[in-house]
Design a protein around this motif. Structure first.
Motif, short mmCIF file in Angstrom:
data_model
loop_
_atom_site.label_atom_id
_atom_site.label_comp_id
_atom_site.label_asym_id
_atom_site.label_seq_id
_atom_site.Cartn_x
_atom_site.Cartn_y
_atom_site.Cartn_z
N HIS A 1 0.86 -1.19 0.00
CA HIS A 1 0.00 0.00 0.00
C HIS A 1 0.89 1.24 0.00
CE1 HIS A 1 -2.73 3.11 1.61
NE2 HIS A 1 -3.60 2.48 0.84
N MET B 1 -6.61 -5.73 4.36
CA MET B 1 -6.18 -5.80 2.95
C MET B 1 -5.73 -7.23 2.62
SD MET B 1 -3.97 -2.32 2.67
CE MET B 1 -4.78 -0.73 2.79
N SER C 1 -8.56 9.66 -2.77
CA SER C 1 -7.82 8.48 -2.33
C SER C 1 -6.31 8.73 -2.45
CB SER C 1 -8.17 7.31 -3.23
OG SER C 1 -7.66 7.57 -4.53
N THR C 2 -5.53 7.81 -1.97
CA THR C 2 -4.07 7.98 -2.05
C THR C 2 -3.63 8.14 -3.52
OG1 THR C 2 -3.91 5.57 -1.85
CG2 THR C 2 -3.47 6.84 0.12
N TYR D 1 -16.88 0.38 4.08
CA TYR D 1 -15.57 0.78 3.57
C TYR D 1 -14.71 -0.49 3.63
CZ TYR D 1 -11.55 4.09 3.37
OH TYR D 1 -10.44 4.81 3.03
N HIS E 1 -6.95 13.45 2.28
CA HIS E 1 -7.67 12.18 2.10
C HIS E 1 -9.09 12.35 2.65
CE1 HIS E 1 -8.65 7.93 2.33
NE2 HIS E 1 -7.63 7.72 1.51
N TYR F 1 1.01 3.63 1.87
CA TYR F 1 1.45 4.09 3.20
C TYR F 1 2.65 3.29 3.73
CZ TYR F 1 -2.98 6.71 3.61
OH TYR F 1 -4.03 7.56 3.43
N ASN G 1 -12.00 -0.89 4.67
CA ASN G 1 -11.32 -0.90 5.97
C ASN G 1 -12.27 -1.49 7.01
OD1 ASN G 1 -10.09 0.99 4.21
ND2 ASN G 1 -9.06 1.98 5.91
N SER H 1 -12.07 4.46 -0.93
CA SER H 1 -12.20 5.93 -1.04
C SER H 1 -12.23 6.36 -2.50
CB SER H 1 -11.06 6.62 -0.29
OG SER H 1 -9.83 6.15 -0.76
N GLU I 1 -10.82 10.57 4.42
CA GLU I 1 -11.02 10.07 5.79
C GLU I 1 -10.88 11.23 6.79
OE1 GLU I 1 -8.25 6.87 6.51
OE2 GLU I 1 -9.13 5.62 4.96
N ASP J 1 -3.32 1.92 -4.22
CA ASP J 1 -4.31 2.24 -3.19
C ASP J 1 -5.14 0.98 -2.93
OD1 ASP J 1 -6.32 2.06 -5.15
OD2 ASP J 1 -6.58 4.21 -5.36
N SER J 2 -6.08 1.08 -2.01
CA SER J 2 -6.83 -0.12 -1.61
C SER J 2 -7.57 -0.74 -2.79
CB SER J 2 -7.87 0.24 -0.55
OG SER J 2 -7.26 0.88 0.52
P1 13P Z 1 -6.78 4.38 -0.05
O1 13P Z 1 -5.46 3.83 -0.48
O2 13P Z 1 -7.88 3.59 -0.67
O3 13P Z 1 -6.91 5.83 -0.32
O4 13P Z 1 -6.95 4.12 1.52
C1 13P Z 1 -6.30 4.76 2.52
C2 13P Z 1 -6.24 4.02 3.80
O5 13P Z 1 -6.34 4.59 4.83
C3 13P Z 1 -5.98 2.62 3.81
O6 13P Z 1 -5.87 2.22 5.09
#
Ligand code: 13P
Ligand code: SF4
Length: 340
Positions: A22, A62, A246-247, A114, A230, A24, A116, A135, A232, A38-39
């Motif tokens: 991911h 994930m 989204s990311t 979501y 983002h 992050y 998540n 997202s 969120e 991204d997710s």
């Molecule tokens: P996205 O990669 O879908 O934007 O999600 C962010 C996120 O917080 C994943 O945990």
């Protein structure tokens, strides 16, 4: 040392191995990944992958989603199964079922989770005729869900829910943030009659750190700066930003901004710092969301050890009773968001 150990396994297994990460994840993980995304991109990639061993560098939901979508010949591994998502943990499946039963007294409620969220929650969504979203496709999936019932229960992220509602033309008066205490007994069913969207009161521990006062201050001190966050993040933060997404959207917004622009980015710092290094012709600053301590549990050390122990006993296991419904929920999302 860990770098070489990881690369040795990659060379040895070749196309039998795929490492997914991911956005992050830290650079020390991303540099080994075959796919960074991204997710939505990572979930959509699973059915296309031919590798027998898939190592997922991200958080548990994930890897679990990947395990549900994988073929029977594929095995999914996580370098640290204890990397969980604080937000996903705010909606335990037993409570989601209880609340859904309670609010369903008001009419047909379609649950939309979501990604998540646990696979137990995703399975409940399919069971009740709902689905999941990321997202990237939340407005599309909310439209899909609204067409199927009297109202939608969106969970677990109340911020993504409110931000998606605004994009979808739903008024604040048509939204109810649920009181989930006391197993839902505090929810007044009569108050739901004119609501289209019921929101679970969850938040992301990282994006929660962004607040509107800081953005107002930044706007005053840096009048020409761009702000991207983002979804969120708190709706007040999103309303003050130039863009929310989204990311992947944050990446494309940064890439497309004019050279020399000043950009404040409100998302997890591993991604922000990577963009800062990548676009040296722009002035990029983090807005202060910080790092996700669960994403950070994946390290070169545990990735190396995971890769050296790719045996079935170490693979991510999911409850087989939940697989059919969870797969249905995720496949519905992939189908709707690809326009099929
Ligand atoms: P996205 O990669 O879908 O934007 O999600 C962010 C996120 O917080 C994943 O945990
Ligand atoms: Fe969960 Fe937020 Fe971390 Fe993403 S950044 S894994 S939503 S706690």
């Amino acid at each position: 040392m860990y770098y070489d150990r990881i690369q040795d396994v990659k060379k040895k297994l070749g196309s039998e191995l795929a490492i997914l990460a991911h956005h992050y994840q830290s650079d020390s993980i991303v540099e080994h990944a075959d796919l960074v995304g991204d997710s939505l991109q990572l979930a959509a990639a699973i059915p296309e992958l031919e590798a027998r061993f898939i190592v997922f560098c991200g958080v548990d939901f994930m890897a679990e989603t990947a395990a549900v979508l994988a073929s029977s010949e594929q095995l999914i591994f996580s370098p640290d199964p204890e990397a969980t998502c604080v937000m996903a943990n705010m909606a335990p499946d037993y409570l989601v079922r209880k609340i859904l039963q309670r609010v369903s007294v008001s009419g047909k409620v379609i649950p939309l989770a979501y990604v998540n969220s646990s696979i137990g929650v995703k399975a409940i969504c399919a069971e009740y005729g709902g689905s999941v979203c990321t997202s990237s496709n939340a407005p599309l999936m909310l439209k899909w869900a609204l067409a199927r019932g009297d109202r939608v229960l969106f969970l677990p992220d109340k911020n993504l829910g409110q931000n998606t509602a605004r994009l979808s033309g739903i008024n604040p008066g048509e939204i109810q943030i649920l009181d989930i205490r006391n197993k839902g007994k505090n929810i007044r069913i009569e108050a739901l009659a004119n609501k289209k969207l019921l929101l679970w009161p969850g938040v992301c521990a990282v994006h929660f750190r962004l607040n509107k006062d800081k953005i107002m201050d930044l706007r005053r001190k840096n009048p020409g700066a761009l702000i991207v966050v983002h979804p969120e993040s708190d709706p007040e933060v999103v309303a003050m930003a130039d863009e929310a997404g989204s990311t992947s959207r944050i990446i494309s917004f940064t890439r497309d901004a004019p050279p020399k622009s000043t950009i404040f980015i409100g998302t997890e710092d591993n991604l922000v710092m990577r963009l800062k290094k990548q676009y040296r012709n722009k002035n990029i600053f983090p807005l202060g969301a910080g790092y996700c301590r669960n994403m950070a549990k994946i390290t070169p050390k545990n990735l190396a050890s995971c890769l050296e122990n790719l045996v079935p006993g170490n693979a991510v296991r999911v409850d087989s009773n939940l697989v059919p419904h969870t797969r249905k929920a995720v496949e519905t999302m992939l189908k709707v968001s690809s326009g099929d």
